[in-house]
Structure formats: structure tokens, C-alpha cells
Design an enzyme around this catalytic site. Structure first.
Site, PDB file in Angstrom:
ATOM      1  N   HIS A 217     -19.977  16.573  54.959  1.00  0.00           N
ATOM      2  CA  HIS A 217     -19.711  15.633  53.874  1.00  0.00           C
ATOM      3  C   HIS A 217     -19.814  14.154  54.250  1.00  0.00           C
ATOM      4  O   HIS A 217     -19.917  13.303  53.359  1.00  0.00           O
ATOM      5  CB  HIS A 217     -18.314  15.918  53.297  1.00  0.00           C
ATOM      6  CG  HIS A 217     -18.050  15.253  51.992  1.00  0.00           C
ATOM      7  ND1 HIS A 217     -17.224  14.158  51.863  1.00  0.00           N
ATOM      8  CD2 HIS A 217     -18.494  15.521  50.744  1.00  0.00           C
ATOM      9  CE1 HIS A 217     -17.171  13.783  50.601  1.00  0.00           C
ATOM     10  NE2 HIS A 217     -17.932  14.596  49.897  1.00  0.00           N
TER      11      HIS A 217
ATOM     12  N   ARG B 292     -10.084  12.506  44.388  1.00  0.00           N
ATOM     13  CA  ARG B 292      -9.608  13.889  44.243  1.00  0.00           C
ATOM     14  C   ARG B 292      -8.412  14.085  45.168  1.00  0.00           C
ATOM     15  O   ARG B 292      -8.455  13.678  46.327  1.00  0.00           O
ATOM     16  CB  ARG B 292     -10.703  14.897  44.616  1.00  0.00           C
ATOM     17  CG  ARG B 292     -11.984  14.799  43.822  1.00  0.00           C
ATOM     18  CD  ARG B 292     -12.916  15.966  44.157  1.00  0.00           C
ATOM     19  NE  ARG B 292     -14.292  15.697  43.789  1.00  0.00           N
ATOM     20  CZ  ARG B 292     -14.794  15.876  42.577  1.00  0.00           C
ATOM     21  NH1 ARG B 292     -14.015  16.319  41.616  1.00  0.00           N
ATOM     22  NH2 ARG B 292     -16.071  15.609  42.323  1.00  0.00           N
TER      23      ARG B 292
ATOM     24  N   ARG C 133     -27.419  17.237  53.787  1.00  0.00           N
ATOM     25  CA  ARG C 133     -26.856  18.555  53.498  1.00  0.00           C
ATOM     26  C   ARG C 133     -27.466  19.187  52.256  1.00  0.00           C
ATOM     27  O   ARG C 133     -27.833  20.347  52.237  1.00  0.00           O
ATOM     28  CB  ARG C 133     -25.348  18.463  53.309  1.00  0.00           C
ATOM     29  CG  ARG C 133     -24.680  19.830  53.113  1.00  0.00           C
ATOM     30  CD  ARG C 133     -23.299  19.707  52.531  1.00  0.00           C
ATOM     31  NE  ARG C 133     -23.324  19.479  51.099  1.00  0.00           N
ATOM     32  CZ  ARG C 133     -22.512  18.639  50.458  1.00  0.00           C
ATOM     33  NH1 ARG C 133     -21.642  17.931  51.127  1.00  0.00           N
ATOM     34  NH2 ARG C 133     -22.582  18.490  49.156  1.00  0.00           N
TER      35      ARG C 133
ATOM     36  N   HIS D 194     -15.651   5.462  43.424  1.00  0.00           N
ATOM     37  CA  HIS D 194     -15.873   6.602  44.313  1.00  0.00           C
ATOM     38  C   HIS D 194     -15.494   6.287  45.758  1.00  0.00           C
ATOM     39  O   HIS D 194     -15.418   7.182  46.588  1.00  0.00           O
ATOM     40  CB  HIS D 194     -17.350   7.019  44.225  1.00  0.00           C
ATOM     41  CG  HIS D 194     -17.665   8.301  44.919  1.00  0.00           C
ATOM     42  ND1 HIS D 194     -18.467   8.355  46.053  1.00  0.00           N
ATOM     43  CD2 HIS D 194     -17.303   9.575  44.655  1.00  0.00           C
ATOM     44  CE1 HIS D 194     -18.579   9.608  46.443  1.00  0.00           C
ATOM     45  NE2 HIS D 194     -17.890  10.374  45.625  1.00  0.00           N
TER      46      HIS D 194
ATOM     47  N   ARG E 134     -15.552  14.348  38.387  1.00  0.00           N
ATOM     48  CA  ARG E 134     -16.077  15.557  37.736  1.00  0.00           C
ATOM     49  C   ARG E 134     -15.272  16.804  38.084  1.00  0.00           C
ATOM     50  O   ARG E 134     -15.076  17.123  39.255  1.00  0.00           O
ATOM     51  CB  ARG E 134     -17.531  15.750  38.139  1.00  0.00           C
ATOM     52  CG  ARG E 134     -18.225  16.928  37.499  1.00  0.00           C
ATOM     53  CD  ARG E 134     -18.764  16.591  36.122  1.00  0.00           C
ATOM     54  NE  ARG E 134     -19.908  15.687  36.249  1.00  0.00           N
ATOM     55  CZ  ARG E 134     -20.578  15.185  35.211  1.00  0.00           C
ATOM     56  NH1 ARG E 134     -20.202  15.495  33.989  1.00  0.00           N
ATOM     57  NH2 ARG E 134     -21.597  14.383  35.408  1.00  0.00           N
TER      58      ARG E 134
ATOM     59  N   TYR F 186     -14.032  20.342  54.867  1.00  0.00           N
ATOM     60  CA  TYR F 186     -15.104  19.347  54.813  1.00  0.00           C
ATOM     61  C   TYR F 186     -15.085  18.482  56.066  1.00  0.00           C
ATOM     62  O   TYR F 186     -14.014  18.047  56.509  1.00  0.00           O
ATOM     63  CB  TYR F 186     -14.928  18.410  53.613  1.00  0.00           C
ATOM     64  CG  TYR F 186     -15.118  19.013  52.249  1.00  0.00           C
ATOM     65  CD1 TYR F 186     -15.088  20.395  52.028  1.00  0.00           C
ATOM     66  CD2 TYR F 186     -15.316  18.196  51.135  1.00  0.00           C
ATOM     67  CE1 TYR F 186     -15.253  20.926  50.773  1.00  0.00           C
ATOM     68  CE2 TYR F 186     -15.485  18.725  49.865  1.00  0.00           C
ATOM     69  CZ  TYR F 186     -15.452  20.093  49.689  1.00  0.00           C
ATOM     70  OH  TYR F 186     -15.613  20.620  48.437  1.00  0.00           O
TER      71      TYR F 186
ATOM     72  N   ASN G  48     -21.098  27.023  42.832  1.00  0.00           N
ATOM     73  CA  ASN G  48     -22.081  25.935  42.777  1.00  0.00           C
ATOM     74  C   ASN G  48     -22.983  26.071  41.553  1.00  0.00           C
ATOM     75  O   ASN G  48     -23.282  25.092  40.859  1.00  0.00           O
ATOM     76  CB  ASN G  48     -22.953  25.947  44.035  1.00  0.00           C
ATOM     77  CG  ASN G  48     -22.225  25.456  45.267  1.00  0.00           C
ATOM     78  OD1 ASN G  48     -21.136  24.884  45.178  1.00  0.00           O
ATOM     79  ND2 ASN G  48     -22.815  25.667  46.429  1.00  0.00           N
TER      80      ASN G  48
END
Length: 699
Positions: free
Chosen positions: A604, A387, A576, A447, A417, A480, A54
Site C-alpha cells: 500500500h 478510514r 500493485r 485523502h 468510499r 497492509y 474486489n
């Protein structure tokens, strides 16, 4: 004894908590998990790895952004929560140094606990003769061929170091009789190979298990590498550089979008350095030599660290055949009433179904596409991809569908990203199979996550849709928590098709009655829903707002929630990560409560609930309350019309809200305090699995 929280807490200014400092507090919560002695030992190591990973991404993106503001001569106070860019850079560095020191204490504590379990992480000074022979053989066979060693003292120009790669900085003090070099002190860099596991398991001795870190294995073999030189002494200390990860996409119209993104990603390797981390035990001469050669000065974030960097590799620490030191595995459950054996389309046509990963199996999504690929009645498949897994069943299903004559359209986001390279590879693979590719809308990231299937039934096209809060990624779906709605509701599916039409002809802004779509409608729609709650409160009708999301950072949206609080609307939030809102402040936010849950799984999903005078409106969404999600991305917030699913989501929120084991409370203190009450312990992620297990037993 290790303290339970890092000593430095970010400051609060004005009405908001700064976004970057709030994010660092989220990473501090990850460290709390690494500290927690109730968590299995090997899982604690994994949380240390997550913390480090992170932090790498934070410096590549957020720190780099603040530094660009500062270098441009701007203060940035208006959108940095009252800090100037210069003040914020100093505050970040101070916080990170404190957190790094704390993480090293935790790692030392874990090492002691591992020894009690007969697991020993040894360094090069602790190697036995028998282990030395194994290490030497391993080095010659696997490490040496993959290793890059650079004699930097002999170069006119210092080499460009790879972003986030770990290097051993070598210093040799040469013997007087050595005439190889002109200087007494000579330097080299060894890049730690990324193609070899960072942790090497040594032969077991009785009940004792031994692991050596690759860095120390190389240290043990330094004479094998530099034995051609006559030196008096040799030392090796770890360094790492983190570079600005912002993409700079050129405007060459002759180049394809894939080529432009690919070229931009490659430029990351030479981006400006934003963080230099070094072993705090390195000798002063070597450190100054490196800083001077690399042109790193006081404007960069220079972080003293431990003996080892890239602790993100602890996420993949070997399991050593010790299930007792890991979380007990939980088998993903089926969705009640939705068999993996039958035809999904028949069931979905009758009613909507909700998938909640990882409690329920992601394979329903794969089956949805596999079935569509084989079904002769299916005419087209449209999907958005942000992703994918490294080995993706989703991609292979789409290729399978194309080979079976289906019209397949894939909207793939090449600017996701740190997944740009992977998405480029998948785009090229899909393109080679003649799949119709779309690369988004200029100036916007796509997204949202959705699949739309068109099927010919009784000479009419019937649509089947899937809207998800998370990626179509089999790997992350095991880690997730996310929601996915399977639906044949024409109100929703028709508007999903409008979004796909927008990708084709994006100068036409569509109108929607059911879906809430960014960037054109989400901000106003959410504000309107909050206004309704304010109006109902003033009218004496039932009111209230319950929100679950990853991040809350948009100041205008925070102001709207403050307005609702001042009107008396009760607001509960489960956030979160970043939370720039300050709950519980009299006259501003006394009716707002907010918690963060960090546990076994990464929380998530986005879930929005508005009381609506006793008839709750419930939505799942791909969007957080951040400026980028509201104004600069294509996002979908989907209403839940099925009463059973609506009730399920209301119950889900309440399970999370009752958490008093892994919940931390947001407050003006900003100290990551655990929620404490006299109620029976509720660990929401474990309770959620039991909730779905009970649903199966009832059905």
C-alpha cells in the site's frame, strides 16, 4: 489440472492499457494467489474471498461509471484507452465471466485439498442423521429469527433487493390439491442473513471436521420454512444484484453535511442495478421470471456463476484450530531506538523515525496519541481521518485528549468510499464529545493522513508530526504495508500546519517549500522532478527514477514517464494494482521496467525516488499517479531528510525489486507472467521482515 492464469487477457490499444481492464488483471493476480499450491490452504480460501470482494466493489463503482457514460450516448474513447464505453462494457463482462469460471475451478481444487486434511465442506444432500438434528436445532435457534422470506409471486410489485446481498430464489411446483395459490408455479426469495456467520462448523467426528455453508443449511431446512404449503417439488438457487454505488449528494443548504452524506448512502440501496449474478444451474423459467420482474435487460451485466455467491465471505472462513493451514504468524517488531516504554516526544525531538507496518507495530501511532492526550504540556492535536478500525483506539485517544482539556481538531472524510456510514458514526461520536470537526474542502476529498501535535516547551510551541501513506486503522495495519514518518522537523511540521489552515480557510492557497500538496502542486512538482532526471541524463550525470505505488492511471503522467524513457532515463516501478503504462516498448518505453507484487500483505505505500545526480531525493506519499489524487484530492508527498531513513527506504525498494517469487511483470502481453531469473529466490515481504529483524539484532 487448473491452468495457472485465466485464459482471457485484456486487449492493449494505442499507448495505454485501459484502466478498468488493468484493474481486472490485478484481480487476476489475486486469483493466482488462490491457485498457488505453495500457499497454505486456508489462506488460499482467503484470497478467493478477496477476489470476490474486489469484484463487488469494481461493479459498484467502475462498471457503473462506464455504463453511465454509455447511457449518456458518449463513446469515452479519449479517456478509456481507445475503447468506446459500449466495447468496454462487453470486454469487462467477457473477462469477468472467464475469471468467475476460473475461480470456481480453483475453489473445487481447494475443496479436494481440504478433504485430504480431513476437512469437509458438505452440502444439504450430504448431511447425516446426527448432523441433521444439529442443523435443525441451529436453524430454529439462530437462523429462522434472522431470516427474511418474501413470497414474490403474490406481490403486485417486485421488492427492491439489497445491494450485494445473497438471495435464494425459491421455485415451488404446487400439488393439484393445493388451493393456496392460483398458479402451479410459485416463487419466493430468502435473503441470507448477514448477522450470522456464513460458515457453520458442525460437531467434529473423530479426526474429521465438517463445515456447512449457511445457504445449504437453509436449503436443508426448506420444508421447515415452506411446509405450510402443499408442493410437489421445491428448488433453491442463489442470485445476487450489485447496484451503482455513486453518491448523489443533495444541495439542500438547511441540512448538515453529515445528514446529506447519510441520506446519500441510504440511496445506494435503490441505485440502478449494474450486475446480476445467478447460479448457472437455475432453471430457465425461474431465471426469466426474475429478470422480467426486476427489469434487467441485455444492457446490464448478467453473469452466470456457481452455486454460491458472495464468496467474499471466504475471507472469514473458520480457522478450525489448524495453524498448519495458515500463514505462520509474525510478531510486529519495535522500531530500533524507539522504545514503547519511554516518552516518544523526547526521542522524536532528537531525530526522525520511520514506521513500516505491518513489519513494525502500529501501536507506536496509538502511543503517540495516548501520550499527547495525557501530557500536560500538549496544547493541541490535529488529525486527518479517512478510514478507522471498527473499534478504534485512535478515536478513543482523541476523546481522551479532549476530556483532558486539549484542543482537538479532526478533519474526517465522510465520503471515503464504502466507509461513509462508519465515518458518520465516528463523526457523531466525536461531535458529542465536543471535538472540533472539519468536513474537508468542497469538491475535494481529503485523502492525506497526518497528525500534528503542539506542545509548550520553555514557553515556546514545539510541533511534532506524523505523516503516513496509509490509514490510521489498527485492523488494516496488520495486513497492509505502509510507511509513517515521526518528525519534529520544523520545516515539515510548519507546512503540515499550513495544510490544516487550508481546511479552515480553503479559499487561500498556501505556498510550500518542502511538502508537495495536491491538488495545487503535485502534478507540476512530480513533472519537474522527472524533467530534472531528463536534464541530468542528457548532461551525462547520474539519473534514474524508482517509483512504488498502488495505481498508475493518469495519461499525462504516463506520457511524462515515456518522455523520460525516450531520453534514456532508467525507470523502475513497483505498481500493485492498476498500471495503464506499457513498459518495454521500443521507441516509447524501452527504459521502463514495472512489476506488481501480490502476496501475504497488501502492498500500500507510495515511495518516490529520484536519482538527482547522485544525491537521491526520496519521498513518501498518500498519492498515486491517478487523476483523482493529483487534481481532486488533498494529498501530501513528504520529503525524507534524515539520511538514515533515506537509506532505509532505498534498501526497501531494492528488496521489493529483487522479488522473483511473488513479482509479476507488466508488459504489452498483459498476461501476469511471474518474474523468472536464475537468481536465488527472494520473496520480498518475507525478506522485508528479516531485514527489520536484522536491524534489531545489529542495534
Amino acid at each position: 489440472m487448473i491452468e495457472k492464469t485465466a485464459t482471457h487477457s485484456p486487449q492493449v490499444r494505442n499507448e495505454y492499457i485501459n484502466r478498468e481492464l488493468s484493474w481486472l488483471q490485478f484481480n487476476a493476480r489475486v486469483l493466482q494467489e488462490a491457485y498457488d499450491k505453495k500457499i497454505p490452504l486456508l489462506e488460499r480460501l482467503r484470497f478467493l474471498g478477496i477476489f470476490s470482494n474486489n469484484l463487488d466493489e469494481f461493479f459498484k463503482v467502475r462498471y457503473a461509471t462506464i455504463r453511465r457514460i454509455e447511457e449518456a450516448g458518449k463513446t469515452g474513447r479519449s479517456f478509456l484507452g481507445g475503447f468506446s464505453a459500449k466495447e468496454l462494457l462487453a470486454e469487462i463482462t467477457h473477462t469477468v465471466i472467464d475469471q468467475q469460471a476460473y475461480s470456481l475451478k480453483i475453489l473445487s481444487d481447494i475443496h479436494r485439498e481440504l478433504k485430504k486434511e480431513n476437512i469437509f465442506i458438505i452440502n444439504e444432500t450430504q448431511v447425516t442423521r446426527k448432523q441433521s438434528q444439529f442443523i435443525s436445532d441451529y436453524f430454529v435457534k439462530y437462523v429462522s429469527p434472522a431470516m427474511m422470506t418474501i413470497m414474490i409471486g403474490e406481490l403486485d410489485e417486485f421488492p427492491s433487493l439489497r445491494d450485494s446481498a445473497a438471495y435464494l430464489a425459491i421455485r415451488m411446483v404446487m400439488a393439484k390439491e393445493d388451493d393456496t395459490f392460483e398458479t402451479k408455479y410459485n416463487y419466493a426469495l430468502i435473503e441470507i442473513p448477514r448477522t450470522i456467520d456464513r460458515f457453520v462448523v458442525l460437531p467434529q467426528e473423530g479426526d474429521k471436521q465438517y463445515v456447512i455453508i449457511l445457504d445449504d443449511l437453509i436449503r436443508h431446512c426448506l420444508h421447515n420454512i415452506f411446509g405450510i404449503f402443499n408442493y410437489e417439488s421445491i428448488s433453491a438457487h442463489m442470485i445476487k444484484i450489485t447496484r451503482d454505488a455513486e453518491l448523489d449528494i443533495d444541495s439542500d443548504l438547511s441540512r448538515s453535511f453529515i445528514e446529506k452524506i447519510s441520506k446519500s448512502v441510504k440511496k445506494r440501496s435503490i441505485g440502478d442495478p449494474v450486475r446480476f449474478v445467478y447460479d448457472k444451474n437455475i432453471d430457465t423459467e425461474t431465471l426469466q421470471y426474475l429478470l422480467q420482474k426486476m427489469g434487467i435487460d441485455n444492457t446490464d451485466s448478467i453473469i452466470p456463476g456457481g452455486r454460491y455467491h458472495n464468496r467474499r465471505d471466504y475471507m472469514n472462513f473458520p480457522r478450525l484450530g489448524r495453524p498448519d493451514l495458515q500463514y505462520e504468524p509474525t510478531e510486529p517488531l519495535p522500531i530500533p531506538g524507539l522504545s514503547m516504554q519511554g516518552r516518544l516526544f523526547d526521542k522524536i525531538k532528537e531525530r526522525d523515525y520511520l514506521l513500516h507496518t505491518p513489519y513494525q507495530t502500529f501501536m507506536y501511532v496509538v502511543k503517540f496519541l495516548r501520550e499527547a492526550a495525557l501530557d500536560p504540556k500538549v496544547k493541541s492535536i490535529k488529525i486527518t481521518i479517512y478510514r478507522l478500525a471498527e473499534v478504534s483506539h485512535i478515536a478513543s485517544s482523541l476523546i481522551n485528549a479532549k476530556k483532558n482539556g486539549k484542543d482537538v481538531t479532526v478533519q474526517i472524510e465522510l465520503q471515503a468510499r464504502f466507509d461513509e456510514e462508519a465515518n458518520i458514526k465516528y463523526a457523531e461520536l466525536l461531535q458529542s464529545e465536543n471535538v472540533h470537526l472539519k468536513f474537508g474542502v468542497k469538491g475535494l476529498k481529503v485523502h492525506c493522513k497526518m497528525i500534528l501535535i503542539e506542545r509548550l516547551e520553555n514557553k515556546k510551541i514545539v510541533r511534532y508530526g506524523l505523516i503516513s501513506t496509509g490509514n490510521f486503522n489498527e485492523s488494516t495495519a496488520r495486513l497492509y504495508t505502509d510507511y509513517a514518518l515521526f518528525t519534529a522537523d520544523e520545516r515539515i511540521c510548519k507546512e503540515m500546519n499550513k495544510v490544516f489552515d487550508f481546511f479552515e480557510v480553503n479559499y487561500q492557497i498556501k505556498k510550500y517549500r518542502h511538502l508537495i500538496v495536491s491538488p495545487h502542486y503535485t502534478r507540476n512538482a512530480i513533472s519537474h522532478l522527472i524533467d530534472i532526471e531528463i536534464k541530468n541524463k542528457k548532461a551525462g550525470l547520474p539519473s534514474g527514477i524508482r517509483l512504488k505505488m498502488n495505481s498508475l492511471a493518469d495519461y499525462k503522467m504516463i506520457d511524462k514517464l515515456y518522455e523520460a524513457s525516450r531520453a534514456g532515463v532508467k525507470i523502475k516501478m513497483i505498481v500493485r494494482g492498476i498500471c495503464c503504462l506499457i513498459p518495454g516498448v521500443k521507441g516509447m518505453s524501452e527504459n521502463i521496467q514495472a512489476i506488481s507484487i501480490v502476496g501475504k500483505f497488501l502492498e500500500h505505500p507510495r515511495l518516490f525516488i529520484f536519482e538527482n545526480a547522485g544525491k537521491p531525493k526520496v519521498y513518501i506519499s498518500s498519492a498515486d499517479f491517478m487523476g483523482r489524487n493529483l487534481d481532486n484530492r488533498v494529498e501530501i508527498t513528504c520529503p525524507i531528510y534524515d539520511e538514515g531513513i533515506k537509506q532505509e527506504l532505498l534498501e526497501n525498494f531494492e528488496i521489493g525489486w529483487r522479488d522473483n517469487v511473488k513479482a509479476r511483470v507488466f508488459s504489452a502481453k498483459n498476461d501476469n507472467a511471474y518474474r523468472k531469473n536464475n537468481k536465488p529466490p527472494v520473496r520480498s515481504q518475507f525478506a522485508m521482515y528479516d531485514y527489520y529483524l536484522n536491524k534489531l539484532e545489529v542495534n
